[in-house]
Design a protein around this motif. Structure first.
Motif, short mmCIF file in Angstrom:
data_model
loop_
_atom_site.label_atom_id
_atom_site.label_comp_id
_atom_site.label_asym_id
_atom_site.label_seq_id
_atom_site.Cartn_x
_atom_site.Cartn_y
_atom_site.Cartn_z
N THR A 23 28.53 28.66 51.60
CA THR A 23 29.05 29.73 52.47
C THR A 23 29.90 30.69 51.67
N CYS A 24 29.40 31.94 51.54
CA CYS A 24 30.15 32.94 50.78
C CYS A 24 30.31 34.23 51.56
N ALA A 25 29.75 34.29 52.78
CA ALA A 25 29.68 35.57 53.51
C ALA A 25 30.58 35.60 54.73
N LEU A 94 21.07 39.65 36.14
CA LEU A 94 21.99 38.72 36.79
C LEU A 94 21.54 38.65 38.24
N GLU A 95 20.97 37.54 38.61
CA GLU A 95 20.36 37.43 39.93
C GLU A 95 21.42 37.30 41.02
N VAL A 96 22.41 36.48 40.75
CA VAL A 96 23.48 36.28 41.74
C VAL A 96 24.71 35.70 41.05
N VAL A 97 25.88 36.09 41.53
CA VAL A 97 27.15 35.45 41.15
C VAL A 97 27.95 35.38 42.44
N ALA A 98 28.28 34.18 42.88
CA ALA A 98 29.00 34.07 44.15
C ALA A 98 29.93 32.87 44.15
N LEU A 99 31.11 33.11 44.68
CA LEU A 99 32.06 32.02 44.92
C LEU A 99 31.99 31.64 46.39
N ALA A 100 32.15 30.36 46.67
CA ALA A 100 32.26 29.94 48.06
C ALA A 100 33.48 30.63 48.67
N ALA A 102 35.94 29.76 50.30
CA ALA A 102 37.24 29.10 50.08
C ALA A 102 37.79 29.34 48.68
N TRP A 103 36.93 29.79 47.76
CA TRP A 103 37.38 30.01 46.37
C TRP A 103 37.55 31.48 46.04
N GLN A 104 37.17 32.35 46.93
CA GLN A 104 37.27 33.78 46.63
C GLN A 104 38.75 34.19 46.57
N GLY A 105 39.08 34.98 45.56
CA GLY A 105 40.45 35.46 45.40
C GLY A 105 41.41 34.43 44.82
N ARG A 106 40.90 33.26 44.42
CA ARG A 106 41.81 32.21 43.94
C ARG A 106 41.95 32.19 42.42
N LEU A 146 32.53 45.87 46.82
CA LEU A 146 33.49 46.36 45.83
C LEU A 146 34.03 45.26 44.94
N ARG A 147 34.18 44.05 45.48
CA ARG A 147 34.70 42.95 44.64
C ARG A 147 33.71 42.60 43.54
N SER A 148 32.42 42.57 43.88
CA SER A 148 31.43 42.29 42.83
C SER A 148 31.39 43.41 41.80
N LEU A 149 31.46 44.64 42.28
CA LEU A 149 31.40 45.77 41.33
C LEU A 149 32.62 45.74 40.41
N ALA A 150 33.80 45.35 40.95
CA ALA A 150 35.01 45.25 40.12
C ALA A 150 34.86 44.11 39.11
N LEU A 151 34.33 42.99 39.56
CA LEU A 151 34.14 41.85 38.64
C LEU A 151 33.17 42.23 37.52
N LEU A 152 32.07 42.85 37.88
CA LEU A 152 31.08 43.23 36.87
C LEU A 152 31.66 44.25 35.88
N ARG A 153 32.46 45.17 36.40
CA ARG A 153 33.09 46.16 35.52
C ARG A 153 33.97 45.45 34.48
N ARG A 154 34.67 44.40 34.91
CA ARG A 154 35.53 43.66 33.96
C ARG A 154 34.71 43.05 32.83
N TYR A 155 33.43 42.81 33.09
CA TYR A 155 32.56 42.20 32.07
C TYR A 155 31.63 43.21 31.40
C1 LIG Z 1 32.04 38.70 43.86
C2 LIG Z 1 33.05 37.58 43.83
C3 LIG Z 1 32.55 36.47 42.90
C4 LIG Z 1 34.40 38.13 43.27
O1 LIG Z 1 35.36 37.10 43.23
P1 LIG Z 1 36.76 37.23 44.03
O2 LIG Z 1 37.56 36.02 43.69
O3 LIG Z 1 36.47 37.51 45.45
O4 LIG Z 1 37.41 38.55 43.46
P2 LIG Z 1 38.28 38.82 42.15
O5 LIG Z 1 39.55 38.03 42.17
O6 LIG Z 1 37.41 38.69 40.95
O7 LIG Z 1 38.65 40.35 42.39
C5 LIG Z 1 37.68 41.36 42.33
C6 LIG Z 1 38.34 42.72 42.35
O8 LIG Z 1 38.18 43.28 43.67
C7 LIG Z 1 39.46 43.61 44.22
N1 LIG Z 1 39.39 43.31 45.64
C8 LIG Z 1 39.69 42.17 46.29
N2 LIG Z 1 39.43 42.31 47.60
C9 LIG Z 1 38.95 43.57 47.77
C10 LIG Z 1 38.51 44.31 48.89
N3 LIG Z 1 38.50 43.78 50.12
N4 LIG Z 1 38.08 45.58 48.69
C11 LIG Z 1 38.09 46.13 47.47
N5 LIG Z 1 38.47 45.47 46.34
C12 LIG Z 1 38.91 44.21 46.52
C13 LIG Z 1 40.44 42.75 43.45
O9 LIG Z 1 41.72 43.33 43.45
C14 LIG Z 1 39.82 42.75 42.06
O10 LIG Z 1 40.07 43.96 41.38
P3 LIG Z 1 40.37 44.05 39.79
O11 LIG Z 1 39.13 43.58 39.05
O12 LIG Z 1 40.64 45.48 39.55
O13 LIG Z 1 41.54 43.14 39.55
C15 LIG Z 1 33.28 37.03 45.25
O14 LIG Z 1 33.90 37.99 46.06
C16 LIG Z 1 32.01 36.58 45.94
O15 LIG Z 1 31.51 35.51 45.65
N6 LIG Z 1 31.48 37.37 46.88
C17 LIG Z 1 30.30 36.99 47.68
C18 LIG Z 1 29.02 36.93 46.91
C19 LIG Z 1 28.48 38.24 46.49
O16 LIG Z 1 28.45 39.20 47.20
N7 LIG Z 1 28.01 38.24 45.25
C20 LIG Z 1 27.41 39.41 44.68
C21 LIG Z 1 25.97 39.44 44.74
S1 LIG Z 1 25.31 39.22 43.12
#
Ligand SMILES: CC(C)(COP(=O)(O)OP(=O)(O)OC[C@H]1O[C@@H](n2cnc3c(N)ncnc32)[C@H](O)[C@@H]1OP(=O)(O)O)[C@@H](O)C(=O)NCCC(=O)NCCS
Length: 180
Positions: A23-25, A94-100, A102-106, A146-155
């Motif tokens: 469960t990630c959604a 990169l096909e998928v990257v997802a945290l459950a 309960a682990w998101q934001g941790r 946006l969280r995925s796009l931010a994570l990908l940007r970091r890499y």
């Molecule tokens: C994508 C994912 C792995 C990111 O992990 P996370 O623990 O949630 O997020 P992170 O701690 O890495 O933070 C991501 C960034 O988004 C920001 N952020 C957090 N919540 C946000 C929100 N609601 N809106 C915008 N940005 C947000 C964080 O501040 C962080 O920014 P930074 O890189 O500038 O510090 C996770 O959210 C996830 O598994 N999502 C569901 C699965 C998914 O959609 N996967 C992508 C398909 S491939």
């Protein structure tokens, strides 16, 4: 914060049971549900499809060691991209990257983000494939994710290719000169 208690391993064919409950959604967000449904119902088949061996599909799981709970999944495969010049080259999707959920934001006690541990593991796995295919790595992500796009940007996914769909972006790492 939590202690560093994950076991990272390649998936096995009988991990479909574990994946089926992942469960990630947020239930109200369509594009998040799409990712979740693919992980639950399609990812094991994707990873173990005998016709896909050519693409070297790789599925990695992060398991919370004390509980056995599935904390995260990451998957990638070999692909061929074509430059504007017409030249083709090996790349990785990169096909998928997802945290459950309960682990998101941790973060772990060390301060490391859970998302970074998962993303580092998949990027290391990509670098280690033979023959090499980490010159360029790309991902297709919903524009609201946006969280995925931010994570990908970091890499290093800082460049963009044409959109495969009006709502989906295709982000890619800058070209890397391979030293292996
Ligand atoms: C994508 C994912 C792995 C990111 O992990 P996370 O623990 O949630 O997020 P992170 O701690 O890495 O933070 C991501 C960034 O988004 C920001 N952020 C957090 N919540 C946000 C929100 N609601 N809106 C915008 N940005 C947000 C964080 O501040 C962080 O920014 P930074 O890189 O500038 O510090 C996770 O959210 C996830 O598994 N999502 C569901 C699965 C998914 O959609 N996967 C992508 C398909 S491939």
């Amino acid at each position: 914060m939590t202690d560093r208690s994950w076991l990272l391993r390649a998936a096995k064919s009988d991990d479909d049971v574990l994946l089926s409950k992942f469960t990630c959604a947020e239930p109200s967000v369509g594009w998040q549900l799409e990712v979740q449904e693919f992980i639950r119902l399609g990812l094991a088949d994707w990873a173990f499809d005998p016709h896909a061996v050519e693409g070297d599909p790789r599925l990695l799981l992060a398991l919370h060691a004390p509980s056995g709970e599935l904390a995260g999944v990451a998957a990638h495969e070999r692909t061929i991209l074509q430059a504007v010049s017409g030249e083709t080259f090996a790349a990785t999707k990169l096909e998928v990257v997802a945290l459950a959920a309960a682990w998101q934001g941790r973060r772990f006690e060390s301060g490391e983000r859970a998302s970074d541990v998962l993303m580092s593991a998949v990027m290391t796995d990509i670098s280690a494939r033979v023959p090499p295919r980490d010159a360029r790595v790309f991902a297709i992500v919903h524009e609201d994710n946006l969280r995925s796009l931010a994570l990908l940007r970091r890499y290093g996914f800082v460049e963009e290719l044409s959109r495969p769909h009006p709502e989906y972006r295709r982000v890619i790492t800058a070209h890397k000169v391979l030293d292996h």
